[in-house]
Design an enzyme around this catalytic site. Structure first.
Site, PDB file in Angstrom:
ATOM      1  CB  SER A  69      -0.935  -0.075   1.205  1.00 28.43           C
ATOM      2  OG  SER A  69      -1.789   1.009   1.264  1.00 28.43           O
ATOM      3  CG  ASP A 121      -3.047   3.970  -1.078  1.00 27.95           C
ATOM      4  OD1 ASP A 121      -3.722   3.721  -2.088  1.00 27.95           O
ATOM      5  OD2 ASP A 121      -3.011   3.211  -0.090  1.00 27.95           O
ATOM      6  CG  ASN A 125      -6.518   6.461   5.915  1.00 25.93           C
ATOM      7  OD1 ASN A 125      -7.427   6.128   5.178  1.00 25.93           O
ATOM      8  ND2 ASN A 125      -6.011   5.645   6.842  1.00 25.93           N
ATOM      9  N   PRO A 171      -1.689   1.511  19.735  1.00 31.88           N
ATOM     10  CG  PRO A 171      -1.797  -0.741  20.375  1.00 31.88           C
ATOM     11  CD  PRO A 171      -2.435   0.591  20.619  1.00 31.88           C
ATOM     12  N   GLY A 224      -1.315  -0.988  13.952  1.00 37.63           N
ATOM     13  CA  GLY A 224      -1.463  -2.377  13.528  1.00 37.63           C
ATOM     14  C   GLY A 224      -0.556  -2.701  12.350  1.00 37.63           C
ATOM     15  CB  THR A 225       0.429  -1.180   9.395  1.00 40.30           C
ATOM     16  OG1 THR A 225       0.478   0.220   9.694  1.00 40.30           O
ATOM     17  CG2 THR A 225      -0.988  -1.571   9.058  1.00 40.30           C
ATOM     18  NE  ARG A 260      -0.599   4.567  12.751  1.00 43.56           N
ATOM     19  CZ  ARG A 260       0.490   4.575  11.978  1.00 43.56           C
ATOM     20  NH1 ARG A 260       1.345   5.582  12.035  1.00 43.56           N
ATOM     21  NH2 ARG A 260       0.720   3.576  11.143  1.00 43.56           N
TER      22      ARG A 260
HETATM   23  P1  NG1 Z   1      -2.313   1.609  11.715  1.00 45.57           P
HETATM   24  O1  NG1 Z   1      -0.876   1.468  11.383  1.00 45.57           O
HETATM   25  O2  NG1 Z   1      -2.923   0.498  12.507  1.00 45.57           O
HETATM   26  O3  NG1 Z   1      -2.589   2.974  12.283  1.00 45.57           O
HETATM   27  C1  NG1 Z   1      -2.912   2.325   9.179  1.00 45.57           C
HETATM   28  C2  NG1 Z   1      -4.000   3.374   9.100  1.00 45.57           C
HETATM   29  C3  NG1 Z   1      -5.333   2.669   9.077  1.00 45.57           C
HETATM   30  C4  NG1 Z   1      -5.436   1.627   7.976  1.00 45.57           C
HETATM   31  C5  NG1 Z   1      -4.219   0.721   8.008  1.00 45.57           C
HETATM   32  C6  NG1 Z   1      -4.150  -0.243   6.857  1.00 45.57           C
HETATM   33  C7  NG1 Z   1      -4.104   5.596  10.136  1.00 45.57           C
HETATM   34  C8  NG1 Z   1      -3.993   6.379  11.375  1.00 45.57           C
HETATM   35  N1  NG1 Z   1      -3.946   4.271  10.256  1.00 45.57           N
HETATM   36  O4  NG1 Z   1      -3.141   1.550  10.341  1.00 45.57           O
HETATM   37  O5  NG1 Z   1      -6.348   3.616   8.984  1.00 45.57           O
HETATM   38  O6  NG1 Z   1      -5.624   2.244   6.722  1.00 45.57           O
HETATM   39  O7  NG1 Z   1      -2.991   1.466   8.054  1.00 45.57           O
HETATM   40  O8  NG1 Z   1      -3.514   0.246   5.735  1.00 45.57           O
HETATM   41  O9  NG1 Z   1      -4.333   6.175   9.072  1.00 45.57           O
HETATM   42 ZN    ZN Z   2      -3.586   1.311   0.196  1.00 43.22          ZN
END
Ligand code: NG1
Ligand code: ZN
Length: 542
Positions: free
Chosen positions: A64, A276, A372, A497, A499-500, A505
């Protein structure tokens, strides 16, 4: 299951020693060089999932909006949705199994999930434009083949296109034809129908500048352009011919830095948007006459769309229920506007589209968007049937409104948030309503906000409740945040926390940019102190 063949082939895709990965909100994501074994194993897992659901399963190779050097993989469930939670656990187990344990883990999963191994399996595969993606997708295919699964490799696709293919294949073509051509035709037909009506009412023919993040969106938009050119002319930037993927461009860059991407020529008041890297997110923006940058994010997209849908429902006199689903990152002004001015019910879920998607399914019309720019609109089967019937039965203005709705249903990708589909919906709405980008932006004023990241030893020490708006652990953190928030006007802050990424955050908003920045910084310090910060203490100044 030919477990000897699995063992033999698995040895060709060895797991790096000590590497532990988690199937997160967007599947597995890390540096591309660490992912070969994960790809092979996800090929295996997709076969089991396909046998268990007796359906086609999708595998998408992409990271992504993350840097070009990264990559990732996620499985797509039968109706285009994200993988079911119990299977996310299976995915994590399988990805982390030591070489000698792969066979046992596969057998365990088959037993636990009651997979009928005699059942046929079919897997469809797509990939983004990263240099590492082609080879990694070959490893997925090897995994599929070793377990005797059939497959179709679509090659280069946007993530939402792969979701579309899975959905089409599992609904016997009722949703559309499972080819890129089928995707282009379905969306463009609806778009051209919609804009025909707009131009009849004397609106100008649309033109839009698109930053494609140097990714797959450029290729696909270029292929698709001539299908909808009667309704819109697009000018592509960051189309991958020069720059690096997601580097200083793309929706994530524009949203998080709140500035235009590099490589785009913006004139004042021109409508611009960014995708993106895998084209499932979109944000809009423009420069005003004084040269100020204005961002129109997912919240404002959701607002435009839900207001328009509500107007159409009023016009046709149907009381279908409509709900908007957001996350804690939604700007406070958007929530207030939707609830108080638009009188639309708003719901907040945890971050990650699967949560939003799930909630949106509860309504006749569920509008969901992350701030986003990731989102879409879901129409229940009953709502769709009703609208299609009214489009035939009603008369005059009412009939026209129902026909617009009918085309809007076709234009939204019901399987996943989709930058191309969302872009066409937005362009159609702006044309039909005769709105300029400034008028759209003026619906409400965003509260100034700031997002930061803090590095901690173990981000899982932070647990949250109330759709991530309150921290439960570590003790004392929420109290500290509450005290800091009290110091500012119109303020709000929360931490979670990621997830990626291996970070915590921090989000803050307040009445001025200085206040939002300062609150975000103070909250970062509290996280650093109370949740085991590592490295340098968070610095102020942006
Ligand atoms: P994490 O890293 O869990 O914040 C981010 C985006 C999510 C979602 C995922 C998957 C923000 C704050 N967080 O997740 O909304 O799109 O990536 O791609 O934008
Ligand atoms: Zn994407």
């Amino acid at each position: 299951m030919d477990l000897d063949a699995v063992t033999k082939h698995s040895a060709l895709h060895p797991k790096p020693n000590g590497l532990i990965l988690q199937y997160g909100t967007a599947g597995f994501r890390t540096k591309a060089e660490h992912l070969d074994h994960v790809m092979f194993r996800m090929g295996l897992l997709a076969v089991l999932r396909s046998k268990q659901t007796k359906s086609t399963i999708g595998v998408m190779v992409t990271a992504s909006h993350n840097p070009e050097e990264d990559n990732g993989v996620k499985l797509v469930d039968p109706l285009g949705e994200m993988l079911a939670p119990s299977w996310e656990e299976h995915a994590t187990c399988l990805a982390n199994a030591e070489e000698q344990d792969v066979r046992r883990v596969l057998t365990d999963i088959s037993e636990k999930a009651a997979v009928n191994l005699q059942q046929d399996a079919f897997v469809v595969i797509g990939r983004d434009t990263r240099p590492s993606s082609e080879k990694l997708s070959q490893s997925v295919i090897e995994g599929v083949t070793v377990l005797g699964g059939q497959f179709h490799d679509y090659g280069l696709l946007t993530t939402p296109q792969l979701h579309f293919m899975v959905y089409c294949r599992n609904t016997s073509g009722r949703y559309g034809e499972a080819t890129v051509e089928g995707y282009y035709q379905k969306l463009s037909k609806a778009f051209v129908e919609l804009t025909k009506q707009a131009f009849c009412s004397g609106n100008e023919y649309g033109s839009l500048k698109v930053d494609c993040a140097n990714g797959i969106g450029a290729l696909k938009l270029r292929e698709m352009e001539h299908y909808f050119s009667q309704g819109l002319s697009v000018q592509l930037f960051n189309d991958g011919t020069k720059g690096k993927l997601n580097h200083l461009c793309g929706a994530d860059f524009v949203k998080s830095h709140q500035k235009p991407p590099q490589g785009m020529e913006m004139k004042s008041n021109e409508r611009c948007c960014s995708f993106d890297g895998d084209a499932d997110r979109i944000v809009y923006y423009y420069h005003d006459a004084e040269g100020h940058f204005h961002l129109i994010d997912g919240d404002k997209i959701a607002t435009l769309i839900s207001s328009f849908l509500k107007e159409l429902l009023v016009e046709i006199g149907e009381s279908l229920n409509i709900g908007v689903v957001q996350t804690a990152y939604a700007n406070g002004s958007s929530t207030q506007y939707l609830e108080e001015v638009m009188k639309v019910p708003v719901y907040c879920t945890k971050t990650g589209v699967k949560h939003l998607h799930h909630k949106a399914q509860e309504f006749d019309i569920g509008v969901y968007f992350e701030a986003n720019g990731h989102g879409t609109v879901l129409f229940s089967k009953a709502a769709e049937t009703k609208i299609k019937q009214l489009a035939k039965e009603l008369e005059d203005k009412k009939r026209k409104a129902a026909q617009i709705l009918e085309n809007i249903i076709d234009l939204f990708n019901q399987a996943a948030g989709d930058a191309i589909s969302d872009m066409l919906v937005i362009e159609a709405i702006l044309a039909l309503k005769g709105l300029t980008v400034q008028q759209w932006d003026a619906l409400y004023t965003d509260l100034p906000n700031r997002q930061l990241k803090v590095k901690v030893a173990d981000r899982q020490v932070i647990s949250t409740t109330d759709a991530e708006r309150q921290a439960v652990t570590p003790s004392g953190l929420q109290e500290a945040i509450n005290d800091l928030v009290k110091k500012y006007k119109l303020s709000r802050a929360f931490v979670r926390p990621s997830g990626t990424e291996d970070v915590v955050r921090v989000y803050a908003e307040a009445d001025s940019q200085e206040s939002a920045d300062s609150l975000a910084h103070e909250v970062s310090l509290a996280v650093f102190q109370l949740a085991g910060g590592v490295g340098e203490r968070p610095q102020s100044g942006f």
